[in-house]
Scaffold this active site. Structure first.
Site, PDB file in Angstrom:
ATOM      1  N   LYS A   3      38.299  51.031  36.967  1.00 39.92           N
ATOM      2  CA  LYS A   3      37.597  49.783  36.650  1.00 39.92           C
ATOM      3  C   LYS A   3      37.842  49.424  35.188  1.00 39.92           C
ATOM      4  CE  LYS A   3      32.947  47.707  37.043  1.00 39.92           C
ATOM      5  NZ  LYS A   3      31.534  47.965  37.422  1.00 39.92           N
ATOM      6  N   SER A  40      29.417  45.108  40.817  1.00 45.49           N
ATOM      7  CA  SER A  40      30.450  44.489  40.014  1.00 45.49           C
ATOM      8  C   SER A  40      31.806  45.191  40.097  1.00 45.49           C
ATOM      9  CB  SER A  40      30.003  44.485  38.538  1.00 45.49           C
ATOM     10  OG  SER A  40      29.851  45.820  38.058  1.00 45.49           O
ATOM     11  N   SER A  84      26.393  48.891  41.565  1.00 46.43           N
ATOM     12  CA  SER A  84      27.706  48.261  41.400  1.00 46.43           C
ATOM     13  C   SER A  84      28.867  49.046  41.984  1.00 46.43           C
ATOM     14  CB  SER A  84      27.984  47.990  39.916  1.00 46.43           C
ATOM     15  OG  SER A  84      27.186  46.932  39.453  1.00 46.43           O
TER      16      SER A  84
END
Length: 510
Positions: A78, A174, A198
């Site tokens: 990420k 996210s 997330s």
């Protein structure tokens, strides 16, 4: 290449048997990246570095000396984890040209284990969102019903075609880029961050496994802070064993992170056939939230019944402060954001807007230019809650409620409950056209209802895909366990996985 939709252990077996090389596997993954470009899983591709890593791994396998179960395995990171020499943008204009001089502990441990880093995955800006639509790189799209041709491991026919009106389903967020990268075969595993759900939210929407470890088990050093007291590096895999393999590599104390703790998970290996005989499973009644779809309630009931039939004790429990949890989270989250984001001034790193006539003007212009309305809104809310006249009324009260929420978990464990079984989200993945009708703050509050309390209590939690609905979209269940019981959590998750026969994606047309 069918290997791309398999497990880490399966890929490692092929590498050891020399059925393919690490370099060939890397090339196949890069080709897959090109085939799924429309899903937008990555902000930055690291193909050159990946090929170099894969070449070194190939040589190790030729000598019969792989250095770990992840040697040669393509992994996505990420884009809020620092990576030395590779841009780390957090999906924000503020950091669009930022290249860290060091790597996060999680990233460094993966590299030292021989993993091949294939890209930095997309996210909502700075991790603020639950759809992966608020990124300067544009939104990520779910592989399910995306228009990309794929097949399922199922004798039942589910719809797989793209939506007729050109709409598409969100990945969740996210960490949506990481989730869809794993789901679509663009990586075998991925790293995300979980502040209020997330990792588990997008994993649920994209039909993969997502783990939020116990707070402190996996070091946060190099994870760009959002909410220090809740942020946890999380892990994605296509099955529970893959996630356990990743955890065994990245877990353990790091002296550069004062919140990390020693771990005995470095040699973690789950039983081949887990048992739930005598396990006490709690069903918290307060998690049956307003707005929860009937298909989520039905699958929750089904999985609880399955566990009871196979020897577990299933009890209803009460966690009375759950009703205040999302409100508490919505206060504490922006308070920590407001504190953490004082660093983004344009002085030390990141974007700088120098058109102002003073230092204060430069700060203001830089922040208004570099940070989106969503981010600025959270900063403003946090500063409001922290004003001298408001701090006792909001921030201090929220801290007290957080303690009560944590005590709900402690009371559940002390009453004999081993694990909690809950939904992950209120529904399956949402159409983009519907998702954007609601503002970011409201969407996050809705999507995090079942997940954020685990972050406030610091306990481990995992989602397990269990079924597809009539629209061909994944449904998942969530398990939560006492702090530090990550191994038993994973073992039970594996038991569920083995007994539900989730219709996995098995082939995707390149």
């Amino acid at each position: 290449m069918n290997h791309l939709m398999g497990s880490i252990s399966g890929a490692t077996a092929h590498l050891k048997q020399k059925a393919l090389s690490s370099y060939e596997l890397c090339e196949a993954v890069i080709k897959r990246h090109e085939a799924i470009t429309k899903l937008n899983p990555f902000i930055t591709s690291t193909h050159k570095l990946a090929r170099e890593s894969a070449s070194r791994s190939t040589e190790r396998y030729k000598k019969g000396k792989p250095i770990s179960p992840l040697d040669g395995i393509p992994i996505a990171i990420k884009d809020n984890f620092c990576t030395a020499g590779i841009p780390t943008t957090c999906g924000s204009k503020m950091l669009q040209n930022y290249t860290p001089p060091y790597s996060a502990t999680v990233v460094q441990r993966l590299i030292e284990a021989g993993a091949v880093i294939v890209g930095k995955s997309n996210l909502d800006e700075f991790g603020m969102g639950s759809g992966t639509i608020d990124s300067t790189a544009g939104p990520s799209r779910n592989i399910y019903r995306s228009g990309i041709n794929y097949k399922l491991q199922s004798t039942v026919r589910y719809p797989t075609s793209g939506l007729e009106d050109g709409d598409w389903y969100v990945t969740g967020g996210s960490s949506g880029g990481s989730a869809v990268a794993v789901a679509a075969g663009a990586a075998f595993g991925a790293v995300g961050s979980d502040t209020g759900g997330s990792v588990r939210n997008p994993a649920s929407y994209c039909g993969v496994v997502g783990l939020k470890p116990s707070y402190g088990i996996v070091p946060r050093y190099g994870l760009i802070s959002l909410v220090n007291s809740m942020d946890v590096p999380g892990l994605f895999g296509r099955n529970v064993d893959d996630v356990a393999t990743l955890l065994s590599v990245v877990a353990g104390e790091d002296l550069r992170d004062s919140t990390s703790v020693p771990s005995n998970l470095q040699n973690l290996q789950l039983p081949e056939v887990p048992s739930i005989e005598g396990l006490v499973v709690g069903i918290p009644r307060e998690y049956h939230s307003a707005g929860m779809s009937q298909e989520v309630v039905d699958i929750w009931t089904k999985i609880a019944g399955l566990m009871k039939e196979q020897g577990a004790q299933v009890r209803e429990v009460s966690m009375p402060h759950t009703q205040y949890s999302i409100i508490c989270y919505s206060i504490l989250n922006p308070c920590e954001v407001a504190s953490n984001f004082t660093r983004y001034t344009g002085v030390e790193y990141g974007l700088r807007n120098e058109s102002g006539h003073s230092m204060e003007a430069m700060y203001a212009l830089t922040r208004s230019t570099g940070l989106s309305e969503v981010v600025r809104g959270r900063i403003l809310a946090g500063n409001y809650f922290l004003l001298r006249e408001n701090k006792e009324r909001y921030f201090n009260q929220a801290l007290k409620v957080r303690r009560l929420i944590s005590q709900d978990f402690e009371q559940a464990w002390s009453s004999g409950i081993d694990l909690l079984l809950t939904p992950v989200t209120l529904s399956t993945a949402i159409r983009y056209s519907e998702f954007v009708k609601t503002d970011n703050r409201s969407q996050t509050a809705d999507q995090d209802i079942c997940t954020q309390s685990a972050n406030m209590a610091g306990v481990p939690a995992i989602n397990v895909p269990v079924a597809l609905n009539l629209d061909g979209l994944p449904l998942s269940m969530q398990l939560m366990a006492p702090w530090g019981h990550d191994a038993s959590l994973l073992s039970t998750a594996k038991w569920i996985e083995q007994h539900v026969n989730f219709p996995r994606l098995c082939t995707i047309e390149d």
